[in-house]
Design an enzyme around this catalytic site. Structure first.
Site, PDB file in Angstrom:
ATOM      1  CG  ASP A  71      -0.099  -0.121   2.676  1.00  0.00           C
ATOM      2  OD1 ASP A  71       0.099   1.074   3.015  1.00  0.00           O
ATOM      3  OD2 ASP A  71       0.009  -1.043   2.976  1.00  0.00           O
ATOM      4  CG  ASP A 160      -6.145   3.622   7.005  1.00  0.00           C
ATOM      5  OD1 ASP A 160      -6.364   3.506   8.206  1.00  0.00           O
ATOM      6  OD2 ASP A 160      -4.972   4.328   6.441  1.00  0.00           O
ATOM      7  CD  GLU A 162      -4.164   4.234  10.648  1.00  0.00           C
ATOM      8  OE1 GLU A 162      -2.931   4.308  11.050  1.00  0.00           O
ATOM      9  OE2 GLU A 162      -3.939   3.919   9.342  1.00  0.00           O
TER      10      GLU A 162
END
Length: 272
Positions: A71, A160, A162
């Protein structure tokens, strides 16, 4: 007598100590306040590295086939895709957007470059729940490179979510508020693209910030981040991971991942 002289000398030394102490500052100078990174600079794992460290070793042997992938974000700038392809990397995810305020300026080179060397590719969105709503950010992502096409080589988008690299770890929201935000994002993304987005997270963040919510495990594939020899415990609701980000210090590009299956599995995820 020598003993008397020694006693007098010791006494004089003790009497001088308070005077020395008076010359010292009363308190140590305060440590400088850490400066948060610039908005838009986040990438997969940036918060995980800060909160959980960079890991304790490379993956141990597994019983099922694993397919190597990477990524990338603007953090890597222009990527040497032929070198990665030659090293055995077969798929790639590229950061497209963040919040509702940032688009990756290297997206074209990274997204098209990975495709041009033969990789299966996809895009991800770095969530900023403290910036705007989940539905708004899903729309921004889909319009900014995160959509899906049934060409057999385009993977569904990734959320994503986090540790917040810019401030409060859970974005100043309660677990219930974060679960609602994530649901809004996932629902809107599927409506826009016809595909269920993957969720990238760490078990620790998910436990702390969503109260280990178990409701997405049957609908959205899991991309787990854990920089160690094994995947470890997964968040509630998932029996297995689809992708494992196992290191942030890999060759050519730091973030390396293993798809939990052979290359045919990656192709199957792309085709839906």
């Amino acid at each position: 007598m020598p003993t008397a002289r020694l006693l007098r000398r010791a006494a004089a030394t003790l009497l001088s100590v308070p005077a020395l102490l008076l010359t010292l500052p009363a308190t140590a100078p305060a440590a400088p306040t850490p400066v948060p990174p610039a908005r838009g600079s986040a990438h997969m794992g940036v918060g995980i590295q800060a909160h959980e460290g960079r890991g304790g070793g490379l993956p141990a042997g597994v019983r099922v086939a694993q397919t190597e992938g990477v990524d990338v974000s603007s953090h890597q700038k222009d990527v040497d895709w032929p070198k990665l392809w030659g090293s055995g990397v077969k798929w790639a995810y590229v950061k497209a957007t963040e919040g509702s305020y940032y688009k990756n300026p290297y997206f074209g080179q990274q997204y098209e470059g990975s495709y041009d060397v033969g990789m299966i590719h996809g895009a991800y969105h770095f969530a900023a729940p403290d910036d705007s709503g989940g539905a708004e950010q899903a729309t921004y992502f889909a319009d900014g490179g995160g959509s899906w096409s049934p060409d057999g080589r385009t993977l569904p988008g990734v959320l994503d979510i986090e540790w917040n690299p810019y401030g409060a770890a859970c974005y100043g929201k309660t677990p219930a508020q974060l679960v609602s935000w994530i649901r809004d994002f996932l629902t809107t993304y599927k409506t826009r693209t016809g595909r269920a987005a993957l969720i990238y997270t760490s078990t620790n963040w998910w436990r702390d910030c969503t109260d280990n919510y178990a409701g997405f495990g049957t609908t959205n594939p899991l991309w787990i981040a854990r920089y160690n020899t094994t995947v470890g415990e997964l968040p509630a609701g998932w029996e297995y991971q689809t992708i494992w980000q196992y290191t942030s210090t890999g060759p050519t590009v730091g973030d390396h991942n293993k798809f939990n299956g052979p290359l045919t599995g990656v192709k199957s995820l792309a085709t839906g």
